[in-house]
Design a protein around this motif. Sequence first.
Motif, PDB file in Angstrom:
ATOM      1  N   ALA A 124       0.834  -1.200   0.000  1.00 10.21           N
ATOM      2  CA  ALA A 124       0.000   0.000   0.000  1.00 10.21           C
ATOM      3  C   ALA A 124       0.868   1.250   0.000  1.00 10.21           C
ATOM      4  CB  ALA A 124      -0.910  -0.012   1.230  1.00 10.21           C
ATOM      5  N   ALA A 125       1.994   1.188   0.733  1.00  9.23           N
ATOM      6  CA  ALA A 125       2.883   2.349   0.794  1.00  9.23           C
ATOM      7  C   ALA A 125       3.433   2.685  -0.581  1.00  9.23           C
ATOM      8  CB  ALA A 125       4.031   2.074   1.764  1.00  9.23           C
ATOM      9  N   LEU A 126       3.927   1.679  -1.296  1.00 12.83           N
ATOM     10  CA  LEU A 126       4.484   1.915  -2.622  1.00 12.83           C
ATOM     11  C   LEU A 126       3.416   2.394  -3.593  1.00 12.83           C
ATOM     12  CD1 LEU A 126       6.902  -1.142  -2.975  1.00 12.83           C
ATOM     13  CD2 LEU A 126       7.423   1.171  -2.204  1.00 12.83           C
ATOM     14  N   GLN A 127       2.215   1.829  -3.472  1.00 12.21           N
ATOM     15  CA  GLN A 127       1.142   2.216  -4.392  1.00 12.21           C
ATOM     16  C   GLN A 127       0.621   3.620  -4.100  1.00 12.21           C
ATOM     17  OE1 GLN A 127      -1.871  -0.984  -4.870  1.00 12.21           O
ATOM     18  NE2 GLN A 127      -0.308  -2.359  -4.072  1.00 12.21           N
ATOM     19  N   MET A 128       0.333   3.895  -2.837  1.00 10.80           N
ATOM     20  CA  MET A 128      -0.172   5.225  -2.499  1.00 10.80           C
ATOM     21  C   MET A 128       0.910   6.280  -2.666  1.00 10.80           C
ATOM     22  SD  MET A 128      -2.849   4.846   0.683  1.00 10.80           S
ATOM     23  CE  MET A 128      -1.951   3.698   1.714  1.00 10.80           C
ATOM     24  N   GLY A 129       2.129   5.961  -2.229  1.00  6.95           N
ATOM     25  CA  GLY A 129       3.217   6.915  -2.367  1.00  6.95           C
ATOM     26  C   GLY A 129       3.536   7.205  -3.819  1.00  6.95           C
ATOM     27  N   GLY A 130       3.606   6.151  -4.631  1.00  6.14           N
ATOM     28  CA  GLY A 130       3.865   6.344  -6.048  1.00  6.14           C
ATOM     29  C   GLY A 130       2.784   7.169  -6.720  1.00  6.14           C
ATOM     30  N   THR A 131       1.534   6.922  -6.340  1.00  8.09           N
ATOM     31  CA  THR A 131       0.416   7.683  -6.908  1.00  8.09           C
ATOM     32  C   THR A 131       0.497   9.151  -6.503  1.00  8.09           C
ATOM     33  OG1 THR A 131      -0.996   5.701  -6.840  1.00  8.09           O
ATOM     34  CG2 THR A 131      -2.101   7.834  -7.055  1.00  8.09           C
ATOM     35  N   ILE A 132       0.783   9.404  -5.227  1.00  4.25           N
ATOM     36  CA  ILE A 132       0.908  10.791  -4.761  1.00  4.25           C
ATOM     37  C   ILE A 132       2.059  11.495  -5.475  1.00  4.25           C
ATOM     38  CG2 ILE A 132       1.530  12.236  -2.776  1.00  4.25           C
ATOM     39  CD1 ILE A 132      -0.015  10.256  -1.010  1.00  4.25           C
ATOM     40  N   GLY A 133       3.211  10.826  -5.560  1.00  2.00           N
ATOM     41  CA  GLY A 133       4.356  11.424  -6.233  1.00  2.00           C
ATOM     42  C   GLY A 133       4.065  11.718  -7.696  1.00  2.00           C
ATOM     43  N   HIS A 134       3.412  10.783  -8.365  1.00  2.00           N
ATOM     44  CA  HIS A 134       3.079  10.935  -9.781  1.00  2.00           C
ATOM     45  C   HIS A 134       2.177  12.141 -10.007  1.00  2.00           C
ATOM     46  CE1 HIS A 134       2.356   9.387 -13.884  1.00  2.00           C
ATOM     47  NE2 HIS A 134       1.131   9.827 -13.719  1.00  2.00           N
ATOM     48  N   HIS A 135       1.149  12.274  -9.195  1.00  2.00           N
ATOM     49  CA  HIS A 135       0.195  13.370  -9.391  1.00  2.00           C
ATOM     50  C   HIS A 135       0.729  14.701  -8.864  1.00  2.00           C
ATOM     51  CE1 HIS A 135      -3.210  11.194 -11.124  1.00  2.00           C
ATOM     52  NE2 HIS A 135      -2.800  10.159 -10.400  1.00  2.00           N
ATOM     53  N   THR A 136       1.614  14.644  -7.868  1.00  2.00           N
ATOM     54  CA  THR A 136       2.282  15.877  -7.441  1.00  2.00           C
ATOM     55  C   THR A 136       3.161  16.411  -8.575  1.00  2.00           C
ATOM     56  OG1 THR A 136       2.300  15.180  -5.121  1.00  2.00           O
ATOM     57  CG2 THR A 136       3.834  16.925  -5.764  1.00  2.00           C
ATOM     58  N   GLY A 137       3.866  15.492  -9.234  1.00  2.00           N
ATOM     59  CA  GLY A 137       4.654  15.888 -10.392  1.00  2.00           C
ATOM     60  C   GLY A 137       3.802  16.500 -11.480  1.00  2.00           C
ATOM     61  N   GLY A 138       2.572  15.976 -11.634  1.00  2.00           N
ATOM     62  CA  GLY A 138       1.660  16.552 -12.613  1.00  2.00           C
ATOM     63  C   GLY A 138       1.278  17.982 -12.269  1.00  2.00           C
ATOM     64  N   THR A 149      10.691  10.149 -11.824  1.00  2.00           N
ATOM     65  CA  THR A 149      11.463  10.470 -10.620  1.00  2.00           C
ATOM     66  C   THR A 149      10.541  10.883  -9.475  1.00  2.00           C
ATOM     67  OG1 THR A 149      13.336  11.193 -11.970  1.00  2.00           O
ATOM     68  CG2 THR A 149      13.277  11.959  -9.683  1.00  2.00           C
ATOM     69  N   ALA A 150       9.513  11.666  -9.798  1.00  2.00           N
ATOM     70  CA  ALA A 150       8.544  12.073  -8.779  1.00  2.00           C
ATOM     71  C   ALA A 150       7.810  10.863  -8.203  1.00  2.00           C
ATOM     72  CB  ALA A 150       7.552  13.068  -9.373  1.00  2.00           C
ATOM     73  N   THR A 151       7.546   9.872  -9.040  1.00  2.00           N
ATOM     74  CA  THR A 151       6.897   8.643  -8.571  1.00  2.00           C
ATOM     75  C   THR A 151       7.786   7.924  -7.566  1.00  2.00           C
ATOM     76  OG1 THR A 151       5.734   8.381 -10.688  1.00  2.00           O
ATOM     77  CG2 THR A 151       5.912   6.430  -9.287  1.00  2.00           C
ATOM     78  N   MET A 152       9.088   7.849  -7.848  1.00  2.00           N
ATOM     79  CA  MET A 152      10.023   7.220  -6.907  1.00  2.00           C
ATOM     80  C   MET A 152      10.101   8.002  -5.605  1.00  2.00           C
ATOM     81  SD  MET A 152      13.230   5.768  -9.160  1.00  2.00           S
ATOM     82  CE  MET A 152      13.352   7.074 -10.364  1.00  2.00           C
ATOM     83  N   ALA A 153      10.059   9.333  -5.690  1.00  2.00           N
ATOM     84  CA  ALA A 153      10.094  10.150  -4.473  1.00  2.00           C
ATOM     85  C   ALA A 153       8.884   9.859  -3.596  1.00  2.00           C
ATOM     86  CB  ALA A 153      10.144  11.632  -4.838  1.00  2.00           C
ATOM     87  N   GLY A 154       7.723   9.678  -4.218  1.00  2.00           N
ATOM     88  CA  GLY A 154       6.524   9.335  -3.459  1.00  2.00           C
ATOM     89  C   GLY A 154       6.625   7.967  -2.815  1.00  2.00           C
ATOM     90  N   MET A 155       7.173   6.996  -3.552  1.00  2.00           N
ATOM     91  CA  MET A 155       7.377   5.658  -2.988  1.00  2.00           C
ATOM     92  C   MET A 155       8.256   5.721  -1.749  1.00  2.00           C
ATOM     93  SD  MET A 155       8.114   3.746  -6.627  1.00  2.00           S
ATOM     94  CE  MET A 155       8.761   2.247  -5.886  1.00  2.00           C
ATOM     95  N   ALA A 156       9.351   6.459  -1.855  1.00  2.00           N
ATOM     96  CA  ALA A 156      10.286   6.572  -0.733  1.00  2.00           C
ATOM     97  C   ALA A 156       9.641   7.270   0.455  1.00  2.00           C
ATOM     98  CB  ALA A 156      11.539   7.322  -1.180  1.00  2.00           C
ATOM     99  N   ALA A 157       8.915   8.354   0.185  1.00  2.00           N
ATOM    100  CA  ALA A 157       8.320   9.143   1.267  1.00  2.00           C
ATOM    101  C   ALA A 157       7.295   8.338   2.052  1.00  2.00           C
ATOM    102  CB  ALA A 157       7.682  10.407   0.687  1.00  2.00           C
TER     103      ALA A 157
END
Length: 441
Positions: A124-138, A149-157
Amino acid sequence: MDVENRADPGRTHAGLYVRAMAKWLAVAMVTGVFCGVVGSLFHIGVERATELREQHPWLLWCLPAAGLVIVAFYKLTKTEGQGTNDIIEAVHHGKKLSIWLLPAIFLGTVLTHLCGGSAGREGAALQMGGTIGHHTGGLFRLDDRDLRTATMAGMAAFFSALFGTPLTATVFAIVVISIGVVYHVAFIPCLTASLVSYWISLAMGVAPTRFAVAAPALEKLMLLRVAVLAVGCALVSVLLCRTLHFAEHQMKKRLPNAWLRVAAGGCAVIALTYLCGTRDYNGAGMDIITAAVEQGSARPEAFLLKILFTAVTLSAGFKGGEVVPSFFVGATFGCVAGPLLGIPAGFAAAVGLTAVFCGATNCPLASIFLSVELFGDGGLLYFALACGISYMLSGYNGLYSSQTIVYSKLKAQYINVRTNAHHAGEPVDPFHQEGSSEGED
């Protein structure tokens, strides 16, 4: 005059670096804030769901109904079938991620834990974090490459917010996508986002995951014993990954209807719970992990039963993750096997946790950092040895089928194969081998 007005190349280049740094700090901080808040709420939700399940054992009987709610919500939001592999694909190929995946995995994981499904939370962390990072980048209008890269940042966060391990989260995010390739460009975004989310999680009352364990003094005989234990951990990680993938394939083949599959899986978990006579294998099992590491106590069959419970839960369509179950499996296996080799049970559990995680994710460096953040830096060389052995001997198996292993585990050779789709000695695609179709030695 033209020469005087010509822009200074050095100044132009410096400006590019400054703008890039400013851009990524802004994106990472916003991503870290969102992931920190949502991740903390998610952690609190899962913890509260676990408490309610323990206070009201009858909630286990609601697992099939919870599964039906999960299927309905995924169908309603048109996110059915999406998971961690899609997040990896978003980094690999720029695949778009639906914002609806965020509430879907949040609700699905909380319901799974509330009613006794055996799952973790990092999926769930990787999925939600990746989604947040992806849309934040948008929101920042990043191009396709920067969105990855933004998707990876969300995964990490998000990983950092849940486990309180910002350095592990950073390294894990930049190495888990393509084994053998480190996305160095994502280091600052991932680290910044991880630190911001970590600090927010602390402010919101989420305690970082830590274990108290004493490491033995460094000596040759103990190194040998740990090496033998690591061989066993590699085999256990292979068993874990293959069982999860086999169960997923068989469940979809034999029960193609998602509604029927999740209901049947829920009933199977209930039956297994009563057959075992214990609730130890429901939920994430963090208390069992703690007992193995800090008290040196675990049942001999615990790691096998956790694999079974997790395989049934996730293959049926319930939500969560595989990393915490891998912690459980590794810790309980190490706790039982370690004393047979003359290793203190608690320390063996810590080594087992780290080594099985490494074998299942193919991330030795992230696993070594994990050992430091979870257990301290005592025994670092033991953990490093165990991770190296587990990584090599676990082969090309892994939890994530979208993960790419770029370089062979046996020699300095470019192979570029998908996890679980290649075995040592098999020929590789000539297109990726510059005209050579030879297999690995």
